[in-house]
Each structure stands twice: as structure tokens, then as C-alpha cells.
Scaffold this motif. Structure first.
Motif, PDB file in Angstrom:
ATOM      1  N   ALA A 180       3.512   5.621  -5.865  1.00 32.39           N
ATOM      2  CA  ALA A 180       3.434   5.574  -7.326  1.00 32.39           C
ATOM      3  C   ALA A 180       2.272   6.424  -7.830  1.00 32.39           C
ATOM      4  O   ALA A 180       2.417   7.170  -8.809  1.00 32.39           O
ATOM      5  CB  ALA A 180       3.284   4.135  -7.817  1.00 32.39           C
ATOM      6  N   ALA A 181       1.141   6.336  -7.154  1.00 26.46           N
ATOM      7  CA  ALA A 181      -0.024   7.147  -7.555  1.00 26.46           C
ATOM      8  C   ALA A 181       0.269   8.629  -7.391  1.00 26.46           C
ATOM      9  O   ALA A 181      -0.097   9.442  -8.246  1.00 26.46           O
ATOM     10  CB  ALA A 181      -1.246   6.750  -6.722  1.00 26.46           C
ATOM     11  N   ALA A 182       0.944   9.007  -6.317  1.00 26.56           N
ATOM     12  CA  ALA A 182       1.283  10.409  -6.083  1.00 26.56           C
ATOM     13  C   ALA A 182       2.246  10.914  -7.152  1.00 26.56           C
ATOM     14  O   ALA A 182       2.143  12.071  -7.594  1.00 26.56           O
ATOM     15  CB  ALA A 182       1.899  10.579  -4.698  1.00 26.56           C
ATOM     16  N   ALA A 183       3.135  10.069  -7.600  1.00 28.40           N
ATOM     17  CA  ALA A 183       4.098  10.469  -8.628  1.00 28.40           C
ATOM     18  C   ALA A 183       3.411  10.714  -9.971  1.00 28.40           C
ATOM     19  O   ALA A 183       3.892  11.498 -10.792  1.00 28.40           O
ATOM     20  CB  ALA A 183       5.178   9.401  -8.789  1.00 28.40           C
ATOM     21  N   ASP A 241       0.823  -1.203   0.000  1.00 30.26           N
ATOM     22  CA  ASP A 241       0.000   0.000   0.000  1.00 30.26           C
ATOM     23  C   ASP A 241       0.861   1.260   0.000  1.00 30.26           C
ATOM     24  O   ASP A 241       0.567   2.219  -0.721  1.00 30.26           O
ATOM     25  CB  ASP A 241      -0.932  -0.013   1.214  1.00 30.26           C
ATOM     26  N   TYR A 242       1.946   1.252   0.774  1.00 22.58           N
ATOM     27  CA  TYR A 242       2.837   2.408   0.846  1.00 22.58           C
ATOM     28  C   TYR A 242       3.400   2.744  -0.538  1.00 22.58           C
ATOM     29  O   TYR A 242       3.346   3.895  -0.983  1.00 22.58           O
ATOM     30  CB  TYR A 242       3.975   2.122   1.830  1.00 22.58           C
ATOM     31  N   GLN A 247       0.369  12.022 -10.228  1.00 21.21           N
ATOM     32  CA  GLN A 247      -0.505  13.189 -10.094  1.00 21.21           C
ATOM     33  C   GLN A 247       0.194  14.429 -10.633  1.00 21.21           C
ATOM     34  O   GLN A 247       1.373  14.635 -10.364  1.00 21.21           O
ATOM     35  CB  GLN A 247      -0.877  13.423  -8.630  1.00 21.21           C
ATOM     36  N   PRO A 248      -0.524  15.290 -11.379  1.00 22.82           N
ATOM     37  CA  PRO A 248       0.105  16.545 -11.801  1.00 22.82           C
ATOM     38  C   PRO A 248       0.393  17.417 -10.588  1.00 22.82           C
ATOM     39  O   PRO A 248      -0.346  17.397  -9.598  1.00 22.82           O
ATOM     40  CB  PRO A 248      -0.950  17.187 -12.709  1.00 22.82           C
ATOM     41  N   SER A 249       1.479  18.158 -10.663  1.00 20.44           N
ATOM     42  CA  SER A 249       1.816  19.018  -9.526  1.00 20.44           C
ATOM     43  C   SER A 249       0.815  20.149  -9.417  1.00 20.44           C
ATOM     44  O   SER A 249       0.226  20.588 -10.398  1.00 20.44           O
ATOM     45  CB  SER A 249       3.236  19.575  -9.660  1.00 20.44           C
ATOM     46  N   ARG A 250       0.623  20.628  -8.208  1.00 17.90           N
ATOM     47  CA  ARG A 250      -0.364  21.694  -7.964  1.00 17.90           C
ATOM     48  C   ARG A 250       0.170  23.075  -8.279  1.00 17.90           C
ATOM     49  O   ARG A 250      -0.572  24.017  -8.339  1.00 17.90           O
ATOM     50  CB  ARG A 250      -0.826  21.637  -6.510  1.00 17.90           C
ATOM     51  N   ASP A 251       1.495  23.181  -8.470  1.00 17.24           N
ATOM     52  CA  ASP A 251       2.055  24.503  -8.748  1.00 17.24           C
ATOM     53  C   ASP A 251       2.084  24.803 -10.237  1.00 17.24           C
ATOM     54  O   ASP A 251       2.612  25.826 -10.655  1.00 17.24           O
ATOM     55  CB  ASP A 251       3.451  24.640  -8.121  1.00 17.24           C
TER      56      ASP A 251
END
Length: 83
Positions: free
Chosen positions: A72-75, A66-67, A77-81
């Protein structure tokens, strides 16, 4: 032939126990505990307290899976900036 599973003794919540995991899981647990600035025993204790069912070795394997799935899912994701 040597077994890929390593059995180690570890103190969990003040009690000594044995946990059997493949070397890759032990290495991953060490990496995660280092990133969280905690000991391996503290991390295993946290996993033990939060597990819903099953044995501790299974709970650790699922935690590691899960970690890294979350990383991997976070990587992906498009960055918020906006970069």
C-alpha cells in the motif's frame, strides 16, 4: 457456528506442524507465495526462520500485515519515471 479459524498441517523446514489462521490469512499467504514463485511451505519456513518471538501463527499474521502495508505504501509513492 463454524470457527473462522482454520487449522492446517504444513511441513516447515522438514517438520510437520499445525498452524491455525483465519481463512483470509491462508488466502493471503497463498497469494504471496504464488507471487514469489514458492510453495506455501517454503514461505512459512522463511517466516519461521525470521521470526523474533511469539508463536508461528502470530508471526504469519504479522508478516501478512507488513507485506500488504508495504504494498500500500509503495502504491502511494510517486513513480520515478515522472509519469
Amino acid at each position: 457456528m463454524r470457527s473462522p479459524v482454520e487449522k492446517r498441517s504444513i511441513v516447515v523446514n522438514g517438520h510437520k506442524t499445525s498452524v491455525s489462521l483465519e481463512a483470509a490469512f491462508w488466502n493471503s499467504m497463498k497469494e504471496i507465495s504464488d507471487l514469489r514463485d514458492m510453495t506455501l511451505s517454503e514461505l512459512v519456513g522463511e517466516i519461521d526462520r525470521n521470526r523474533q518471538q511469539g508463536n508461528l501463527s502470530s508471526a504469519i499474521r504479522l508478516f501478512v500485515l507488513d507485506y500488504f502495508k508495504n504494498r500500500a505504501a509503495a502504491a502511494l509513492q510517486p513513480s520515478r519515471d515522472g509519469a
